[in-house]
Design a protein around this motif. Structure first.
Motif, short mmCIF file in Angstrom:
data_model
loop_
_atom_site.label_atom_id
_atom_site.label_comp_id
_atom_site.label_asym_id
_atom_site.label_seq_id
_atom_site.Cartn_x
_atom_site.Cartn_y
_atom_site.Cartn_z
N SER A 103 0.89 -1.39 -0.04
CA SER A 103 -0.20 0.03 -0.14
C SER A 103 0.76 1.34 -0.10
O SER A 103 0.38 2.28 0.11
N SER A 106 -1.49 1.98 -6.75
CA SER A 106 -0.48 1.35 -5.63
C SER A 106 -0.53 -0.38 -5.90
O SER A 106 -1.48 -0.61 -6.54
N ALA A 118 -0.89 -2.51 -3.88
CA ALA A 118 -2.11 -3.15 -3.21
C ALA A 118 -3.38 -3.04 -4.18
O ALA A 118 -4.21 -4.03 -4.22
#
Ligand code: NAP
Length: 500
Positions: free
Chosen positions: A345, A354, A356
């Motif tokens: 993240s 990102s 993530a």
């Protein structure tokens, strides 16, 4: 002020240190290693619980280029592995490159200049290449049990052992019976007044047969390093043969029979034995090794509770069946969140996305190392690289070699950056997942930290370790997109050997 380094490495555990050493050996000077802690060691620095040791034999669980003739046991204890990592850091003169106390807070790809902009707690940096050795087992995980956070006694996780808590004579609860718990339970049993182990799933446990190494062996290995290399090869071969128990019914049944006989030999009480008998196929979860866990559970001050924990009330744990017990200390042996690495993240690739986000719903990479949309980002022990049967250090070294090939290719081609073609990454993962879907890890009748929220195995490599190394032996530029820059960037690798 922003400092520029050609290569930034994240983390000073086995992976980050291994990468740093290989860069040094090739004469590279322009790199740093960010480490948020004040010392190297990674998981072997963080996990200090009593009994912490490696469950892979130490001649194998060490760098191939830095054998240690002085291991005191077949399975080295945590302090010894940490000492080995510190000594190896010194021996290969990595310290000047370490930035200890530097927690990476954000890394953002700046496409305009083809650089990573990295914010750390110790200052701002830019780097052309970012290599993450963050490790999959760093984020301690607590179960979602109502009231757990307000437990009124002392509470800590195995990976954050609170050594200030004296367990002598106390009422101790342990949640979990994984690789960590089975190592510290026998130690806690010797101190606690009353120890209650809360087991959700009985693990498969095999004999460990650990023993101290003799002074003669150490002398021999010091004098004739080739002998230790041969020993390592032998152990590697034996570990690879064990892979058959994941793939072939006959070998799995044999492993289960060894596990059952081990349990029968160590636990005579039929009720306890029944509670400790696994109800899923061996290999579905990590197969554990221990000679003192079962005997610890048979001691008069130990209870095994298999009823699920419903809630925590004050300093009491209440089970589904309505049993209530009071505790002074609660220890979580509940493992790690391996499928949501926190680092994902804070790394932002092309278009500000990102890692993530890119990894929703599944984390995946090409060769477990590079990710589409993240130019010049390399992961060591990334998605689908973990092993259930062999040394992860071997995998990390295979990835490090692959990264060096990639850096060599960048130098030779004059490209500023490269990233995998999404279709290449997708095809690689489709093939992996096809194998995994039929494997014991998915079909074996268990859940484990290998699987993500959707039941997909995004952590394990589904083949033998040697196959992983073979797959990564060559860097294939056809799987990658290159990013050109107006001027030829300076070389990343300076040693002549690197150009090979
Ligand atoms: P783990 O294998 O994930 O085990 C977590 C344990 O917590 C499991 O027994 C799990 O039960 C249990 N648990 C979770 N929630 C629970 C709940 N609500 N109630 C009761 N039990 C609960 O974690 P770990 O033991 O820390 O090991 C993680 C990994 O670290 C290992 O697989 C290994 O890769 C590594 N490790 C390696 C070594 C080494 O020697 N090399 C040593 C320690 C750890 P379920 O089984 O039912 O989910």
């Amino acid at each position: 002020m922003t400092t520029h380094m050609e290569i930034a490495i994240l983390g000073a555990g086995f992976a980050g240190l291994g990468m740093a050493i290989q860069l040094k050996r090739r004469g590279v000077r322009d790199f740093v290693v960010f480490e948020r802690a004040s010392e190297v060691g990674g998981t072997w620095r963080d996990n200090t619980y009593p009994g912490c040791a490696c469950d892979i034999k130490s001649d194998l669980y060490s760098f191939s280029f830095a054998p240690n003739p002085d291991w005191t046991h077949k399975y080295a204890r945590q302090p010894e592995i940490l000492a080995y990592l510190k000594a190896t850091t010194d021996r290969f003169e990595v310290r000047p490159h370490l930035r200890l106390g530097h927690e990476m807070q954000r890394a953002e790809w700046d496409a305009g200049v083809a650089l990573w902009r990295i914010q750390t707690s110790g200052g701002e940096y830019t780097a052309r290449v970012l290599i993450s050795g963050h490790g999959p087992l760093i984020q301690p995980k607590w179960p979602d049990i109502p009231g757990l956070n307000s437990f009124q006694g002392q509470k800590f996780h195995s990976a954050r052992w609170d050594h200030s808590v004296d367990l002598t004579g106390r009422r101790v609860a342990v949640i979990g019976t994984g690789a960590s718990a089975i190592q510290f339970v026998p130690e806690v049993q010797q101190l606690a007044g009353q120890l209650t182990v809360f087991q959700r799933t009985a693990p498969w446990i095999m004999p460990r047969m650990d023993h101290p190494t003799s002074e003669g062996r150490r002398r021999l290995f010091r004098r004739f390093p080739l002998l230790q290399r041969l020993q390592r090869q032998w152990l590697f071969g034996v570990a690879e043969a064990r892979f058959l128990s994941f793939t072939h019914e006959r070998f799995r049944a044999a492993a289960e029979s060894i596990g059952r006989r081990h349990l029968e030999a160590q636990v005579s009480d039929p009720t306890l034995r029944a509670q400790l008998t696994p109800t899923y196929r061996a290999g579905c979860k990590r197969i554990l090794v221990s000679d003192d866990y079962y005997p610890a559970l048979t001691q008069p001050n130990v209870d095994l509770v298999t009823d699920a924990i419903r809630e925590v009330r004050g300093n009491r744990l209440v089970t589904q069946g309505g049993q209530e017990r009071e505790f002074d200390v609660l220890i979580g042996g509940t493992g790690f969140d391996a499928t949501h690495p926190p680092v994902a993240s804070i790394i932002f690739g092309t278009g500000g996305r990102s890692l993530a986000q890119a990894w929703r719903p599944h984390m995946e990479a090409l060769h477990g190392t590079t990710v589409a949309g993240f130019p010049n980002l390399f992961l060591i022990v990334g998605p689908n690289t973990a092993l259930g049967h062999n040394s992860i250090v071997y995998i990390a070294e295979a990835q490090i070699a692959y990264i060096l090939h990639a850096l060599s290719y960048l130098d030779a081609s004059g490209l500023a950056a490269l990233e995998p073609i999404p279709q290449a990454q997708a095809a690689y993962n489709a093939a992996l997942q096809e194998k995994l879907a039929r494997s014991v890890w998915v079909q074996g009748g268990c859940t484990s930290y290998y699987l993500d929220d959707t039941g997909r195995n995004s952590t394990l490599w589904p083949e033998r370790a040697s196959r992983f190394r073979r797959t990564l032996r060559r860097f294939n530029p056809a799987l990658y997109w290159g990013l050109l820059s107006p001027e030829r960037p300076p070389p990343l690798l300076t040693h002549p050997r690197a150009a090979k």
